[in-house]
Design a protein around this motif. Structure first.
Motif, mmCIF file in Angstrom:
data_model
loop_
_atom_site.group_PDB
_atom_site.id
_atom_site.type_symbol
_atom_site.label_atom_id
_atom_site.label_comp_id
_atom_site.label_asym_id
_atom_site.label_seq_id
_atom_site.Cartn_x
_atom_site.Cartn_y
_atom_site.Cartn_z
ATOM 1 N N SER A 38 -5.731 -3.711 -4.981
ATOM 2 C CA SER A 38 -6.411 -2.541 -4.435
ATOM 3 C C SER A 38 -6.105 -1.259 -5.187
ATOM 4 C CB SER A 38 -6.050 -2.361 -2.953
ATOM 5 O OG SER A 38 -6.650 -3.359 -2.168
ATOM 6 N N ILE A 39 -5.164 -1.310 -6.112
ATOM 7 C CA ILE A 39 -4.921 -0.134 -6.934
ATOM 8 C C ILE A 39 -6.149 0.176 -7.800
ATOM 9 C CG2 ILE A 39 -3.906 -1.374 -8.889
ATOM 10 C CD1 ILE A 39 -1.916 0.973 -9.146
ATOM 11 N N ALA A 58 -2.635 2.819 3.873
ATOM 12 C CA ALA A 58 -1.578 3.423 3.091
ATOM 13 C C ALA A 58 -0.821 4.396 3.959
ATOM 14 C CB ALA A 58 -2.161 4.147 1.870
ATOM 15 N N ALA A 92 -1.356 6.529 -5.910
ATOM 16 C CA ALA A 92 -2.575 5.723 -6.035
ATOM 17 C C ALA A 92 -3.348 5.761 -4.736
ATOM 18 C CB ALA A 92 -2.223 4.266 -6.377
ATOM 19 N N THR A 93 -4.668 5.894 -4.822
ATOM 20 C CA THR A 93 -5.543 5.800 -3.655
ATOM 21 C C THR A 93 -6.047 4.379 -3.596
ATOM 22 O OG1 THR A 93 -6.214 8.097 -3.947
ATOM 23 C CG2 THR A 93 -7.583 6.714 -2.526
ATOM 24 N N THR A 94 -5.517 3.590 -2.655
ATOM 25 C CA THR A 94 -5.774 2.156 -2.671
ATOM 26 C C THR A 94 -7.029 1.740 -1.935
ATOM 27 O OG1 THR A 94 -4.454 1.817 -0.685
ATOM 28 C CG2 THR A 94 -3.309 1.709 -2.792
ATOM 29 N N SER A 108 0.821 -1.205 0.000
ATOM 30 C CA SER A 108 0.000 0.000 0.000
ATOM 31 C C SER A 108 0.858 1.259 0.000
ATOM 32 C CB SER A 108 -0.926 -0.002 1.224
ATOM 33 O OG SER A 108 -1.785 -1.114 1.210
ATOM 34 N N TRP A 125 2.090 1.841 -3.500
ATOM 35 C CA TRP A 125 1.030 2.463 -4.300
ATOM 36 C C TRP A 125 0.904 3.944 -3.949
ATOM 37 C CZ3 TRP A 125 1.136 -0.453 -7.948
ATOM 38 C CH2 TRP A 125 0.671 -1.760 -8.022
ATOM 39 N N ARG A 164 -12.844 8.826 -1.070
ATOM 40 C CA ARG A 164 -12.272 9.274 -2.339
ATOM 41 C C ARG A 164 -12.794 10.661 -2.718
ATOM 42 N NH1 ARG A 164 -9.675 5.398 -5.382
ATOM 43 N NH2 ARG A 164 -9.719 3.296 -4.490
#
Length: 226
Positions: free
Chosen positions: A127-128, A68, A62-64, A54, A57, A183
């Motif tokens: 999860s990406i 993270a 990237a918002t996994t 995470s 990413w 998100r």
């Protein structure tokens, strides 16, 4: 795998492969006692792997939708949080299995719960893709608990599928909504940063107008979500 071999990398890798490729066989032969050290170590290591994935990413922006952050959090905070969460999750599972008629104890429930950690690396990789990680983790975890219900707790597959299927659907709906809100908030904060570029050079009137427009936009978005 006993407490004496809890730190055996080969044994941990074998357990991951076994849970993923043959969950029914794993649960049929899973030790139902032997202490909490081995399953705790397994959870911590798998959570550390998930955290590192995470974090990688996150480095690429990237918002996994899963844990993270920095590598410190990945290696220290994430495993601790995962172990604590596993104890809580095992308590919930213990109650569920008791209600289903199981005679197994809390340690057995915790050992069943710990097996879910085997899928953490896979979940971290996928999860990406937005929302996929949460859905996969919940659906796969529910499938593993169905197998545990049948092989360890002696419950019928129909009963186990009904109970954990319903729980999985509810969790997927809840987590998907939560990830969506997260998100959207991240996107709004990013937009806020771009909106206030050059803020220092604005007059008080311009800054106030910008802030008012931003707050109205946040309020309207909140109303739409509700």
């Amino acid at each position: 795998m006993t407490d004496n071999t809890a730190f055996n990398p080969d044994a941990i890798i074998r357990k991951v492969r076994w849970v993923i490729t043959d969950p029914g066989g794993y649960f049929r032969q899973m030790p139902r006692s032997g202490g909490f050290v081995e399953p705790m170590v397994f959870i911590a290591i798998m959570a550390a792997v998930l955290g590192v994935i995470s974090a990688v990413w996150a480095l690429f922006g990237a918002t996994t939708g899963v844990v993270a952050g920095g590598f410190f959090a990945a290696l220290i905070i994430t495993p601790i949080a995962a172990v604590i969460g596993a104890f809580i999750g095992a308590a919930i599972l213990f109650v569920i299995w008791k209600l289903m008629g199981s005679g197994e104890n809390y340690e057995t429930a915790f050992r069943c719960q710990s097996s879910v950690a085997a899928i953490y690396p896979v979940v971290g990789i996928v999860s990406i893709i937005p929302y996929v990680g949460n859905i996969l983790a919940i659906a796969w975890g529910a499938f593993l608990m169905i197998e545990a219900s049948v092989q360890v707790h002696g419950r019928s597959r129909k009963l186990a599928t009904t109970v954990f299927g319903i729980l999985a659907v509810l969790l997927i709906l809840s987590n998907t909504a939560g990830e969506r809100a997260s998100r959207q908030m991240a996107e709004r904060m990013e937009n806020m940063g771009s909106e206030f570029e050059g803020y220092e050079e604005m007059s008080p009137e311009e800054a106030g107008r910008k802030m008012g427009e931003f707050l109205r936009g946040m309020e309207e978005a909140q109303k739409k979500n509700n």
